[in-house]
Design a protein around this motif. Structure first.
Motif, mmCIF file in Angstrom:
data_model
loop_
_atom_site.group_PDB
_atom_site.id
_atom_site.type_symbol
_atom_site.label_atom_id
_atom_site.label_comp_id
_atom_site.label_asym_id
_atom_site.label_seq_id
_atom_site.Cartn_x
_atom_site.Cartn_y
_atom_site.Cartn_z
ATOM 1 N N ASP A 153 40.444 41.916 40.091
ATOM 2 C CA ASP A 153 40.957 43.073 39.923
ATOM 3 C C ASP A 153 40.736 44.106 40.708
ATOM 4 N N ARG A 158 43.221 43.634 43.374
ATOM 5 C CA ARG A 158 44.474 44.092 43.155
ATOM 6 C C ARG A 158 44.693 45.391 42.839
ATOM 7 N N HIS A 202 47.122 47.967 44.934
ATOM 8 C CA HIS A 202 47.790 48.927 44.527
ATOM 9 C C HIS A 202 47.876 50.182 45.346
ATOM 10 N N GLU A 255 44.146 47.033 35.575
ATOM 11 C CA GLU A 255 42.963 46.275 36.437
ATOM 12 C C GLU A 255 41.506 46.734 36.079
#
Length: 288
Positions: free
Chosen positions: A29, A32, A36, A200
């Motif tokens: 996470d 990720r 983002h 996340e």
């Protein structure tokens, strides 16, 4: 990627009992979330934790939310993103920290009607930094929200793309973890907790560590942001921000937290500064 695996492993050291499985469930996470944030150009709304009693009697130990907010805002500002803070029950703190860090940010009051009008379903990115559940939130320092309203507001904000940084099962973002697992690990974990299902979740032994790792991870993803991330994680800046945040309470100036056993208002910073050095190392080795 090796840098993200290192960051996830180091911030999860010594997590409180019961959270080991939660930290394992959200492996990946951090990467990720950083990817983002590095790719997004939408405004970033940051909601940091509401402590029960502000700074009184707690020294610097309750600064994890505001300090983390500043670190993440600095690297976001370097990406030319608009950054918005939700005001705390400490009205002067976030604006003062922003000025000290040369941040140009917008601070909006924690007013339910105003936030719903401007931000619900607006497509903003939202970062929850250690936001606690109703059992720890108190009306403090002029906040206009009742406890239940705060929790409902935070959960509704999580309908946007949201990232949680947490170190306790009660904090926003834990909806990324199945409630039955939380109930198994913690006898008092139930549906009354604020467990917004963020996209996340970063689980760390300290909220400081989690958001510092996220700041560094954004710099790892985007080489153009590495210098800004490195600056946001320097001990000199963190020391300065802690001094600004506590100056009114202590009546003193020039705290040096870089010594052998730094302590401020009864709170030992040595472990946090050691972790800061470990986290920022992933950037120093990659800077040109």
């Amino acid at each position: 990627m090796e840098a993200f695996a290192f960051l996830e492993s180091v911030i999860a050291r010594d997590v409180r009992p019961g959270l080991e499985r939660a930290a394992a469930l959200v492996t990946g996470d951090l990467e990720r979330a950083a990817c983002h944030l590095a790719a997004s150009s939408t405004p970033l709304l940051i909601a940091a934790g509401w402590p029960a009693d502000g700074l009184e009697g707690e020294g610097a130990s309750n600064l994890s939310g505001p300090l983390g907010a500043v670190s993440l805002a600095l690297v976001s500002q370097a990406a030319d993103r608009r950054v918005i803070f939700i005001d705390q029950p400490w009205p002067p703190l976030l604006p003062a920290l922003a000025r000290a860090a040369d941040l140009e940010i917008e601070v909006v009051p924690a007013d339910r009607a105003e936030i719903e009008r401007r931000f619900i379903h607006s497509g903003l990115d939202v970062a929850f930094i250690g936001c606690p559940d109703a059992t720890r939130i108190r009306r403090h320092g002029g906040s206009r929200l009742e406890v239940a309203e705060v929790v409902a507001l935070l959960d509704r904000l999580a309908t946007s793309h949201s990232i949680g940084v947490a170190h306790a099962p009660s904090e926003v973002g834990m909806g990324r973890i199945p409630i039955d697992l939380l109930a198994e690990a913690f006898a008092d974990a139930d549906d009354s907790r604020s467990v917004a299902a963020t996209q996340e979740l970063i689980v760390a032994a300290s909220v400081h560590w989690g958001v510092w790792a996220l700041t560094a991870a954004v710099g790892v993803v985007d080489p153009d942001l590495r210098q800004a991330a490195s600056h946001a994680l320097t001990p000199q800046l963190i020391n300065h921000l802690v001094e600004v945040a506590t100056r009114g309470e202590t009546g003193s100036h020039g705290h040096d937290l870089s010594g052998s056993a730094p302590e401020l208002n009864g709170f030992d910073w040595s472990i946090h500064l050691a972790m800061l050095a470990s986290i920022s190392h992933v950037l120093k080795t990659r800077l040109p």
